[in-house]
Design an enzyme around this catalytic site. Structure first.
Site, PDB file in Angstrom:
ATOM      1  CD  GLU A  85      -3.051  -1.097   2.159  1.00 59.59           C
ATOM      2  OE1 GLU A  85      -2.726  -0.595   3.259  1.00 59.59           O
ATOM      3  OE2 GLU A  85      -4.150  -1.633   1.963  1.00 59.59           O
ATOM      4  CD  GLU A 116       5.036 -20.393  12.048  1.00 57.12           C
ATOM      5  OE1 GLU A 116       5.116 -20.257  13.288  1.00 57.12           O
ATOM      6  OE2 GLU A 116       4.051 -20.056  11.385  1.00 57.12           O
TER       7      GLU A 116
END
EC number: 4.2.1.126
Length: 298
Positions: A85, A116
């Site tokens: 964004e 992860e």
């Protein structure tokens, strides 16, 4: 390790929702709203650390460095979202703010099992970006213990990059691996362990501050207007012209004329009007002022 995870606040059961499956739809919405109201409160005490983190990011940007978000699952997705964004909002190069998620781009929509759990993968992702000492790395982990993030932060520190951690538990492991450690703890989730809820909201609120305020401080904002916005669609063209109106006090028609004369650059249009100079001079002023409108008007 499993027992350690179970002791985390983010994994705890919330007494207020112990009968969640028996509650009415309205009652659940009310409960979730009440719990969400606690999120901003948990951030208040961390504002000084958030400010310190922003200062590191601004320093990185002024040295032509980058801001790199690192995370897994929801935390990683929020980092990617915030980075994406910045491009339309602040006109940044896509390389300037980046989000990396454990498991790679496919992990944005599909869980990549085990990605992860390996510190070396976090370090490798930063190596692949050719991380430098001018960059800033923000490690995101609601649990505060994600190995992928710890590996990334350790590598970043080794390189000399600025390091920031963001966790949703107190005394988080990742806090020991960063220059600035932010810990926002909104408490047990309505749905036990579902950290996309309050923890995710808390992370998003902090990321809003990190990116927005950093952009303000490097000249991407004039007054409270996002003057580096890229007018890539009809809505953004309308917004760009309106910002010229607001910043200069001219009419809509005049703002449109300035917008065209400035080659659709809001900053240039503003400087043209307020300094009463042609586009070429306004562009030169902005270059000398490193894109800061106020300085270009001096």
């Amino acid at each position: 390790m499993k027992s350690d995870i179970n002791q985390l606040t983010t994994e705890s059961r919330n007494p207020a929702s112990s009968h969640l499956d028996e509650m009415s739809i309205l009652a659940i919405t009310q409960l979730m709203n009440q719990e969400d109201a606690k999120v901003s409160q948990c951030i208040t005490s961390e504002l000084p650390k958030i400010a310190d983190a922003i200062a590191l990011i601004v320093t990185a940007f002024k040295a032509d460095g980058r801001l790199i978000y690192m995370g897994a699952g929801t935390s990683g997705r929020l980092g990617v979202l915030d980075a994406a964004e910045c491009v339309p909002t602040f006109g940044t190069d896509p390389e300037m703010v980046q989000g990396l998620i454990a498991g790679g781009p496919q992990a944005m929509t599909v869980a990549v099992e085990g990605a992860e759990d390996h510190p070396n993968l976090g370090a490798q992702d930063l190596k692949d970006l050719t991380l430098t000492a001018n960059d800033a790395v923000v490690g995101l982990a609601a649990s505060g213990r994600t190995p992928y993030v710890i590996g990334a932060l350790d590598y970043a520190q080794h390189i000399g990059a600025a390091t920031i951690s963001l966790a949703c538990n107190h005394h988080a492991q990742i806090s020991q691996h960063a220059q600035v450690a932010i810990e926002v703890a909104p408490g047990p989730e309505v749905l036990s362990g579902s950290t996309r809820l309050k923890a995710g909201t808390a992370e998003k609120m902090v990321l809003n501050m990190l990116s927005t305020i950093s952009m303000v401080k490097i000249g991407k904002v004039y007054h409270n207007l996002m003057v580096d916005v890229k007018p890539t669609n009809e809505k953004l063209v309308i917004r760009a012209k309106h910002m010229i109106e607001l910043a200069t006090g001219v009419s809509a028609d005049k703002a449109s004329e300035l917008f065209i004369a400035a080659h659709q650059n809001v900053k240039t249009a503003i400087v043209m009007n307020l300094a009463n100079v042609p586009a070429s001079n306004a562009e030169q002023r902005l270059r000398r002022a490193h894109g800061i409108v106020r300085d270009a008007l001096q």
